[in-house]
Scaffold this motif. Structure first.
Motif, PDB file in Angstrom:
ATOM      1  N   ARG A  57       0.836  -1.209   0.000  1.00  0.00           N
ATOM      2  CA  ARG A  57       0.000   0.000   0.000  1.00  0.00           C
ATOM      3  C   ARG A  57       0.865   1.251   0.000  1.00  0.00           C
ATOM      4  N   ASP A  58       1.845   1.310   0.902  1.00  0.00           N
ATOM      5  CA  ASP A  58       2.704   2.494   1.004  1.00  0.00           C
ATOM      6  C   ASP A  58       3.488   2.711  -0.290  1.00  0.00           C
ATOM      7  N   ARG A  59       4.010   1.613  -0.838  1.00  0.00           N
ATOM      8  CA  ARG A  59       4.813   1.708  -2.063  1.00  0.00           C
ATOM      9  C   ARG A  59       3.959   2.222  -3.218  1.00  0.00           C
ATOM     10  N   LEU A  60       2.729   1.668  -3.362  1.00  0.00           N
ATOM     11  CA  LEU A  60       1.867   2.075  -4.472  1.00  0.00           C
ATOM     12  C   LEU A  60       1.365   3.509  -4.311  1.00  0.00           C
ATOM     13  N   LEU A  61       1.079   3.927  -3.096  1.00  0.00           N
ATOM     14  CA  LEU A  61       0.644   5.312  -2.881  1.00  0.00           C
ATOM     15  C   LEU A  61       1.744   6.285  -3.261  1.00  0.00           C
ATOM     16  N   THR A  62       2.980   5.938  -2.900  1.00  0.00           N
ATOM     17  CA  THR A  62       4.120   6.791  -3.262  1.00  0.00           C
ATOM     18  C   THR A  62       4.316   6.784  -4.775  1.00  0.00           C
ATOM     19  N   GLN A  63       4.175   5.629  -5.371  1.00  0.00           N
ATOM     20  CA  GLN A  63       4.401   5.460  -6.806  1.00  0.00           C
ATOM     21  C   GLN A  63       3.391   6.249  -7.642  1.00  0.00           C
ATOM     22  N   HIS A  64       2.126   6.296  -7.184  1.00  0.00           N
ATOM     23  CA  HIS A  64       1.086   6.933  -7.988  1.00  0.00           C
ATOM     24  C   HIS A  64       0.841   8.389  -7.602  1.00  0.00           C
ATOM     25  N   GLY A  65       1.649   8.921  -6.713  1.00  0.00           N
ATOM     26  CA  GLY A  65       1.674  10.340  -6.386  1.00  0.00           C
ATOM     27  C   GLY A  65       0.345  11.045  -6.408  1.00  0.00           C
ATOM     28  N   GLU A  66       0.104  11.830  -7.476  1.00  0.00           N
ATOM     29  CA  GLU A  66      -1.077  12.700  -7.561  1.00  0.00           C
ATOM     30  C   GLU A  66      -2.255  12.058  -8.284  1.00  0.00           C
ATOM     31  N   ASP A  67      -2.152  10.791  -8.669  1.00  0.00           N
ATOM     32  CA  ASP A  67      -3.235  10.115  -9.385  1.00  0.00           C
ATOM     33  C   ASP A  67      -4.340   9.749  -8.391  1.00  0.00           C
ATOM     34  N   SER A  68      -5.282  10.679  -8.207  1.00  0.00           N
ATOM     35  CA  SER A  68      -6.291  10.531  -7.170  1.00  0.00           C
ATOM     36  C   SER A  68      -7.173   9.293  -7.338  1.00  0.00           C
ATOM     37  N   PRO A  69      -7.695   8.982  -8.537  1.00  0.00           N
ATOM     38  CA  PRO A  69      -8.514   7.774  -8.667  1.00  0.00           C
ATOM     39  C   PRO A  69      -7.732   6.491  -8.344  1.00  0.00           C
ATOM     40  N   ARG A  70      -6.495   6.459  -8.790  1.00  0.00           N
ATOM     41  CA  ARG A  70      -5.678   5.267  -8.527  1.00  0.00           C
ATOM     42  C   ARG A  70      -5.384   5.133  -7.037  1.00  0.00           C
ATOM     43  N   ARG A  71      -5.067   6.271  -6.392  1.00  0.00           N
ATOM     44  CA  ARG A  71      -4.796   6.249  -4.941  1.00  0.00           C
ATOM     45  C   ARG A  71      -6.041   5.791  -4.166  1.00  0.00           C
ATOM     46  N   GLN A  72      -7.207   6.239  -4.634  1.00  0.00           N
ATOM     47  CA  GLN A  72      -8.450   5.843  -3.973  1.00  0.00           C
ATOM     48  C   GLN A  72      -8.691   4.342  -4.130  1.00  0.00           C
ATOM     49  N   ALA A  73      -8.384   3.801  -5.305  1.00  0.00           N
ATOM     50  CA  ALA A  73      -8.537   2.364  -5.532  1.00  0.00           C
ATOM     51  C   ALA A  73      -7.594   1.569  -4.624  1.00  0.00           C
ATOM     52  N   ILE A  74      -6.380   2.078  -4.427  1.00  0.00           N
ATOM     53  CA  ILE A  74      -5.397   1.410  -3.566  1.00  0.00           C
ATOM     54  C   ILE A  74      -5.891   1.406  -2.119  1.00  0.00           C
ATOM     55  N   GLU A  75      -6.369   2.569  -1.656  1.00  0.00           N
ATOM     56  CA  GLU A  75      -6.887   2.675  -0.286  1.00  0.00           C
ATOM     57  C   GLU A  75      -8.103   1.761  -0.079  1.00  0.00           C
ATOM     58  N   SER A  76      -8.995   1.719  -1.089  1.00  0.00           N
ATOM     59  CA  SER A  76     -10.186   0.872  -0.989  1.00  0.00           C
ATOM     60  C   SER A  76      -9.796  -0.604  -0.928  1.00  0.00           C
ATOM     61  N   ALA A  77      -8.831  -0.995  -1.741  1.00  0.00           N
ATOM     62  CA  ALA A  77      -8.378  -2.386  -1.738  1.00  0.00           C
ATOM     63  C   ALA A  77      -7.752  -2.736  -0.391  1.00  0.00           C
ATOM     64  N   TYR A  78      -6.938  -1.827   0.117  1.00  0.00           N
ATOM     65  CA  TYR A  78      -6.278  -2.050   1.413  1.00  0.00           C
ATOM     66  C   TYR A  78      -7.325  -2.202   2.523  1.00  0.00           C
ATOM     67  N   ASP A  79      -8.304  -1.290   2.550  1.00  0.00           N
ATOM     68  CA  ASP A  79      -9.359  -1.359   3.576  1.00  0.00           C
ATOM     69  C   ASP A  79     -10.181  -2.643   3.450  1.00  0.00           C
ATOM     70  N   ALA A  80     -10.505  -3.026   2.230  1.00  0.00           N
ATOM     71  CA  ALA A  80     -11.312  -4.228   2.016  1.00  0.00           C
ATOM     72  C   ALA A  80     -10.569  -5.485   2.489  1.00  0.00           C
ATOM     73  N   ILE A  81      -9.271  -5.539   2.206  1.00  0.00           N
ATOM     74  CA  ILE A  81      -8.476  -6.697   2.637  1.00  0.00           C
ATOM     75  C   ILE A  81      -8.429  -6.760   4.166  1.00  0.00           C
ATOM     76  N   LEU A  82      -8.208  -5.615   4.806  1.00  0.00           N
ATOM     77  CA  LEU A  82      -8.153  -5.607   6.272  1.00  0.00           C
ATOM     78  C   LEU A  82      -9.492  -6.010   6.886  1.00  0.00           C
ATOM     79  N   MET A  83     -10.580  -5.523   6.316  1.00  0.00           N
ATOM     80  CA  MET A  83     -11.896  -5.877   6.846  1.00  0.00           C
ATOM     81  C   MET A  83     -12.172  -7.372   6.674  1.00  0.00           C
ATOM     82  N   GLU A  84     -11.761  -7.911   5.519  1.00  0.00           N
ATOM     83  CA  GLU A  84     -11.959  -9.338   5.277  1.00  0.00           C
ATOM     84  C   GLU A  84     -11.136 -10.172   6.261  1.00  0.00           C
TER      85      GLU A  84
END
Length: 202
Positions: free
Chosen positions: A25-52
């Motif tokens: 998650r940290d690596r991808l957020l850094t990698q995608h910098g200002e790409d807001s939709p992509r960052r949101q998808a990464i955060e959503s995936a991270y949250d979904a995995i943790l909830m599961e």
């Protein structure tokens, strides 16, 4: 989106550890910098995995290491090993005893002293008030009325048994005080037991 898709978003699979998920998650957020939709998808995936994983943990399907469950615990770095604890008393016994402050000792002492003086002349009346006072002092500590009543009854039985025994032993020995009847001595001993129970038990 399926669970597998969430893992794919982070470039992981279901066998990945918690640390792998965080690092991805940290690596991808850094990698995608200002790409807001992509960052949101990464955060959503991270949250979904943790909830599961939380759901699976609650169902007992996965085991979480203690260091994750109790992250607030700091690893102890003592040079010498801790000595083995001494055999401790049963938990119910530890919960029974109290460490009173000064106020919790003085208030019952005053109340029971006054009642003990009354008990010399009117033992049944004084014992009735003493029983009620003991229940009050015990109940105000933890608000467990039935426990307070049981402890008070035990104190009353012990106090009267000791008191009547001592009264019977002292009277024939030539103790000649006009107030020293077996009942008066029993009430005095009972009030002392009431005071001990009120102060040092809960």
């Amino acid at each position: 989106m399926s669970d597998q898709s969430y893992y794919e978003t982070l470039g992981l699979d279901e066998s990945s550890s918690f640390e792998d998920i965080q690092a991805a998650r940290d690596r991808l957020l850094t990698q995608h910098g200002e790409d807001s939709p992509r960052r949101q998808a990464i955060e959503s995936a991270y949250d979904a995995i943790l909830m599961e994983r939380l759901r699976l943990r609650q169902e007992g399907k996965i085991k979480v290491p203690d260091r994750i469950r109790f992250a607030e615990k700091v690893a102890e770095t003592s040079a010498s090993p801790k000595p083995a604890p001494l055999a401790s008393s049963p938990s119910w016994l530890g919960q029974l005893f109290d460490s009173p402050d000064r106020q919790d000792v003085i208030q019952p002492a005053i109340a029971f002293s006054v009642l003990a003086l009354l008990g010399v002349y009117y033992p049944p009346l004084a014992l009735a008030f003493g029983t009620g006072s003991t229940i009050y002092f015990l109940n105000r500590k933890e608000h467990k009325l039935w426990r307070a009543i049981l402890l008070t009854i035990a104190a009353l039985v012990i106090g009267l048994t000791l008191g009547l025994t001592m009264g019977q032993l002292l009277i024939p020995q030539g103790v000649e005080l006009e107030w020293a009847t077996p009942e008066a001595i029993a009430s005095l001993i009972a009030f002392f037991v009431f005071w001990l129970v009120s102060c040092f038990l809960r």
